[in-house]
Design a protein around this motif. Sequence first.
Motif, PDB file in Angstrom:
ATOM      1  N   THR A   1      54.468  48.583  41.433  1.00 29.14           N
ATOM      2  CA  THR A   1      53.556  49.675  41.124  1.00 29.14           C
ATOM      3  C   THR A   1      54.166  50.675  40.153  1.00 29.14           C
ATOM      4  OG1 THR A   1      52.494  49.492  43.295  1.00 29.14           O
ATOM      5  CG2 THR A   1      52.168  51.544  42.100  1.00 29.14           C
ATOM      6  N   VAL A   2      53.459  50.929  39.050  1.00 30.37           N
ATOM      7  CA  VAL A   2      53.849  51.935  38.069  1.00 30.37           C
ATOM      8  C   VAL A   2      53.177  53.251  38.439  1.00 30.37           C
ATOM      9  CG1 VAL A   2      53.691  52.642  35.652  1.00 30.37           C
ATOM     10  CG2 VAL A   2      54.175  50.257  36.223  1.00 30.37           C
ATOM     11  N   GLY A   3      53.966  54.288  38.674  1.00 30.17           N
ATOM     12  CA  GLY A   3      53.411  55.606  38.976  1.00 30.17           C
ATOM     13  C   GLY A   3      53.054  56.332  37.696  1.00 30.17           C
ATOM     14  N   PHE A   4      51.787  56.719  37.562  1.00 27.66           N
ATOM     15  CA  PHE A   4      51.256  57.295  36.319  1.00 27.66           C
ATOM     16  C   PHE A   4      50.855  58.744  36.598  1.00 27.66           C
ATOM     17  CE2 PHE A   4      49.085  55.737  32.288  1.00 27.66           C
ATOM     18  CZ  PHE A   4      48.853  56.999  31.794  1.00 27.66           C
ATOM     19  N   VAL A   5      51.646  59.707  36.124  1.00 31.49           N
ATOM     20  CA  VAL A   5      51.374  61.124  36.359  1.00 31.49           C
ATOM     21  C   VAL A   5      50.385  61.626  35.307  1.00 31.49           C
ATOM     22  CG1 VAL A   5      52.381  63.389  36.776  1.00 31.49           C
ATOM     23  CG2 VAL A   5      53.740  61.336  37.201  1.00 31.49           C
ATOM     24  N   THR A   6      49.325  62.303  35.775  1.00 35.54           N
ATOM     25  CA  THR A   6      48.259  62.726  34.872  1.00 35.54           C
ATOM     26  C   THR A   6      47.964  64.209  35.078  1.00 35.54           C
ATOM     27  OG1 THR A   6      46.392  62.373  36.364  1.00 35.54           O
ATOM     28  CG2 THR A   6      47.265  60.452  35.231  1.00 35.54           C
ATOM     29  N   GLY A   7      46.806  64.634  34.597  1.00 33.74           N
ATOM     30  CA  GLY A   7      46.333  65.979  34.873  1.00 33.74           C
ATOM     31  C   GLY A   7      45.534  66.002  36.162  1.00 33.74           C
ATOM     32  N   THR A   8      44.777  67.055  36.370  1.00 37.11           N
ATOM     33  CA  THR A   8      43.948  67.170  37.575  1.00 37.11           C
ATOM     34  C   THR A   8      42.818  66.145  37.510  1.00 37.11           C
ATOM     35  OG1 THR A   8      42.483  68.807  36.565  1.00 37.11           O
ATOM     36  CG2 THR A   8      44.453  69.634  37.695  1.00 37.11           C
ATOM     37  N   PRO A   9      42.211  65.812  38.650  1.00 38.50           N
ATOM     38  CA  PRO A   9      41.137  64.815  38.647  1.00 38.50           C
ATOM     39  C   PRO A   9      39.950  65.173  37.766  1.00 38.50           C
ATOM     40  CG  PRO A   9      41.943  65.161  40.877  1.00 38.50           C
ATOM     41  CD  PRO A   9      42.596  66.215  40.016  1.00 38.50           C
ATOM     42  N   GLN A  10      39.776  66.461  37.429  1.00 32.55           N
ATOM     43  CA  GLN A  10      38.652  66.859  36.576  1.00 32.55           C
ATOM     44  C   GLN A  10      38.919  66.595  35.094  1.00 32.55           C
ATOM     45  OE1 GLN A  10      40.221  68.885  38.725  1.00 32.55           O
ATOM     46  NE2 GLN A  10      38.747  69.497  40.299  1.00 32.55           N
ATOM     47  N   CYS A  11      40.166  66.300  34.743  1.00 32.70           N
ATOM     48  CA  CYS A  11      40.550  66.213  33.335  1.00 32.70           C
ATOM     49  C   CYS A  11      40.435  64.796  32.780  1.00 32.70           C
ATOM     50  CB  CYS A  11      41.974  66.723  33.139  1.00 32.70           C
ATOM     51  SG  CYS A  11      42.174  68.472  33.518  1.00 32.70           S
ATOM     52  N   THR A  12      40.334  64.709  31.468  1.00 31.33           N
ATOM     53  CA  THR A  12      40.256  63.418  30.779  1.00 31.33           C
ATOM     54  C   THR A  12      41.494  62.578  31.036  1.00 31.33           C
ATOM     55  OG1 THR A  12      38.798  64.257  29.047  1.00 31.33           O
ATOM     56  CG2 THR A  12      40.160  62.348  28.482  1.00 31.33           C
ATOM     57  N   GLU A  13      42.664  63.213  31.124  1.00 33.57           N
ATOM     58  CA  GLU A  13      43.903  62.473  31.286  1.00 33.57           C
ATOM     59  C   GLU A  13      43.907  61.661  32.581  1.00 33.57           C
ATOM     60  OE1 GLU A  13      43.722  64.683  28.234  1.00 33.57           O
ATOM     61  OE2 GLU A  13      43.702  65.790  30.134  1.00 33.57           O
ATOM     62  N   PHE A  14      43.320  62.214  33.619  1.00 35.37           N
ATOM     63  CA  PHE A  14      43.210  61.462  34.867  1.00 35.37           C
ATOM     64  C   PHE A  14      42.278  60.265  34.684  1.00 35.37           C
ATOM     65  CE2 PHE A  14      41.821  60.481  39.158  1.00 35.37           C
ATOM     66  CZ  PHE A  14      43.000  60.561  39.873  1.00 35.37           C
ATOM     67  N   GLY A  15      41.187  60.482  33.939  1.00 35.42           N
ATOM     68  CA  GLY A  15      40.270  59.385  33.656  1.00 35.42           C
ATOM     69  C   GLY A  15      40.915  58.285  32.840  1.00 35.42           C
ATOM     70  N   ILE A  16      41.786  58.654  31.907  1.00 32.40           N
ATOM     71  CA  ILE A  16      42.494  57.663  31.108  1.00 32.40           C
ATOM     72  C   ILE A  16      43.391  56.816  32.001  1.00 32.40           C
ATOM     73  CG2 ILE A  16      44.291  57.372  29.343  1.00 32.40           C
ATOM     74  CD1 ILE A  16      41.596  58.014  28.141  1.00 32.40           C
ATOM     75  N   ALA A  17      44.092  57.456  32.926  1.00 35.37           N
ATOM     76  CA  ALA A  17      44.947  56.716  33.857  1.00 35.37           C
ATOM     77  C   ALA A  17      44.116  55.777  34.725  1.00 35.37           C
ATOM     78  CB  ALA A  17      45.740  57.688  34.726  1.00 35.37           C
ATOM     79  N   GLN A  18      42.952  56.231  35.149  1.00 35.68           N
ATOM     80  CA  GLN A  18      42.076  55.363  35.932  1.00 35.68           C
ATOM     81  C   GLN A  18      41.573  54.182  35.103  1.00 35.68           C
ATOM     82  OE1 GLN A  18      39.237  58.372  37.456  1.00 35.68           O
ATOM     83  NE2 GLN A  18      39.906  57.759  39.507  1.00 35.68           N
ATOM     84  N   ASP A  19      41.273  54.431  33.838  1.00 33.31           N
ATOM     85  CA  ASP A  19      40.891  53.340  32.927  1.00 33.31           C
ATOM     86  C   ASP A  19      41.974  52.264  32.912  1.00 33.31           C
ATOM     87  OD1 ASP A  19      38.413  54.044  32.042  1.00 33.31           O
ATOM     88  OD2 ASP A  19      39.043  54.804  30.091  1.00 33.31           O
ATOM     89  N   ILE A  20      43.215  52.709  32.761  1.00 32.88           N
ATOM     90  CA  ILE A  20      44.338  51.766  32.694  1.00 32.88           C
ATOM     91  C   ILE A  20      44.499  51.034  34.020  1.00 32.88           C
ATOM     92  CG2 ILE A  20      46.843  51.588  32.438  1.00 32.88           C
ATOM     93  CD1 ILE A  20      46.702  53.905  30.461  1.00 32.88           C
ATOM     94  N   ALA A  21      44.438  51.782  35.119  1.00 31.36           N
ATOM     95  CA  ALA A  21      44.630  51.174  36.438  1.00 31.36           C
ATOM     96  C   ALA A  21      43.572  50.105  36.712  1.00 31.36           C
ATOM     97  CB  ALA A  21      44.594  52.251  37.511  1.00 31.36           C
ATOM     98  N   ALA A  22      42.308  50.428  36.431  1.00 30.86           N
ATOM     99  CA  ALA A  22      41.220  49.497  36.720  1.00 30.86           C
ATOM    100  C   ALA A  22      41.268  48.270  35.813  1.00 30.86           C
ATOM    101  CB  ALA A  22      39.872  50.203  36.580  1.00 30.86           C
ATOM    102  N   THR A  23      41.552  48.490  34.524  1.00 30.93           N
ATOM    103  CA  THR A  23      41.557  47.380  33.573  1.00 30.93           C
ATOM    104  C   THR A  23      42.716  46.437  33.823  1.00 30.93           C
ATOM    105  OG1 THR A  23      40.481  48.753  31.893  1.00 30.93           O
ATOM    106  CG2 THR A  23      41.598  46.763  31.130  1.00 30.93           C
ATOM    107  N   LEU A  24      43.907  46.992  34.033  1.00 31.40           N
ATOM    108  CA  LEU A  24      45.076  46.145  34.233  1.00 31.40           C
ATOM    109  C   LEU A  24      45.045  45.430  35.577  1.00 31.40           C
ATOM    110  CD1 LEU A  24      45.966  47.515  31.667  1.00 31.40           C
ATOM    111  CD2 LEU A  24      48.216  47.898  32.677  1.00 31.40           C
ATOM    112  N   ALA A  25      44.258  45.950  36.528  1.00 31.89           N
ATOM    113  CA  ALA A  25      44.166  45.300  37.833  1.00 31.89           C
ATOM    114  C   ALA A  25      43.398  43.990  37.755  1.00 31.89           C
ATOM    115  CB  ALA A  25      43.490  46.232  38.835  1.00 31.89           C
TER     116      ALA A  25
END
Length: 387
Positions: free
Chosen positions: A54-78
Amino acid sequence: MFIALIAAAWLGEQVQDSLAQKRPPASPSESAKASPRKEGTPRKQTGLSADPYTVGFVTGTPQCTEFGIAQDIAATLAGGQETGPHGEVALRVLPIVGNGGTRNVLDVLTLAGADVAIAPVVLVDRLRERGTFGDISDKLAYIAPLYIEEFHLLARPEIASLTDLAGKRVNLGEDGSAGAILGRDVLNRLGVKISESSLGPEAALDGLRKGDLSATLLVSGKPVGFLTRASQADGIHFLPIPYSLELLHQDYLPSTLRHEDYPNIIAADASIDTIAVKSALFVYNWPARNERFGLLELFVQTLFTRFPEFLTDAHHPKWREVNLAALLPGWRRFRPAQRWLLQQSGGEAALRKAFGRFLEEKPTANPPDREELFRDFLRWRERNPGK
C-alpha cells in the motif's frame, strides 16, 4: 514530437539543480502566526510495519481537488490488477487526509506509511530554503509536476474588492495549510491587513453565509467540487485577486475563474481574475535497497503507463494540465520516474546520440570500450542527477 519531448526532458533534468491516519503533534513551524523556524531534520519512521502493498498518498482535505485526484489514482490503479490467493493486490493507493500544506510534507518525511504527497511547489521550496525541517534536499524527490492550484476567495455581497477586507475577519484555512501560509503571504505583499480565522472549508462557508466571516480563501485546483455546489443564492461571490507582476511574479501565476468552472456562482460570459501556484507530486526518496523503494517503483510504472486513462471525461479536468515529462527546477526526479521516461521509445536512442556528440570531443578506443563507458555514464548520471 513526444519522443523528442521525453528525451529532452530526461537530458534537461540532468542539468537541473539537482480516510485518515494518526499523526504526530503539529510542529511549532505550523503555527499560523509564527514566523517559520528551523527544526531538527525529522526522521522517517522505519520501525513500524508499513503495509508492503500500500502506497500512502497524503492529500488536502476531502473537500479539495487534491483529495479527488488521489481518489482518481486509487480507484484507477485498483482495477486491472491480478489478485493473490487471498484477494490481495500487488499495489494499493490509500488517500490520507492532510491539509495541503506543511503537514503533507512533514507526514511524508516522518510517517512510515506516508510515501507521496501533492503540495504547492513554492511552499516546499520555502521549507527547504529556510531549513524549517532541516535539510530535505535528499529526503524528497518529485515524481512529476502536476497542475496549478487556484486561489478561490469567496466574499459576502458587501465586499467588492481586497481593500474592503481591511480589518475584517477572513478565513485563510487551518494552521499550516496552503491557504493559511500562502494567503497570508499574498495579502501581506498586497498590503491588506485582516483579522485572520483558521477554519476548515465547510465551517468557513457556513460562517460566510451567517455573516461571521467577511471572506474565506481556499487554494485548490479548479473546479473544486465542494464549491460547485455553492451558489449566488447563498449571498456570496468570488472576489478578484489582482496579479501584480512587481509583487507576486516570483512565486505566483495569473489565472482566471470562469462561468464554466462555477456556473452557480459566476454569471455567463463573466470571469474572475485570480492567482495560482504550481503543484507537484513529491515522494520520500527511499534508498534503492529498501522494500518501499520497490513498491514506489511499481507505483510510478503503473501510474505513468496508465496515465492516458486519466485524460477522459470520467476524471477531473486538472489531469489535462499534467505533463509527465515536465521538469521541476531545483529538485531531483525520483529515479524510477526518471528511468521510465528514459525508457520510452527513442529515449535511450536520443541519449546515446547526445553521448556520441560528447565523445566526439573526447574520442575513446574501440566500440566495446565505448559501450562500457556508456553504461558507466548512465550509472554516474543516476548517482549524480545534478551534474
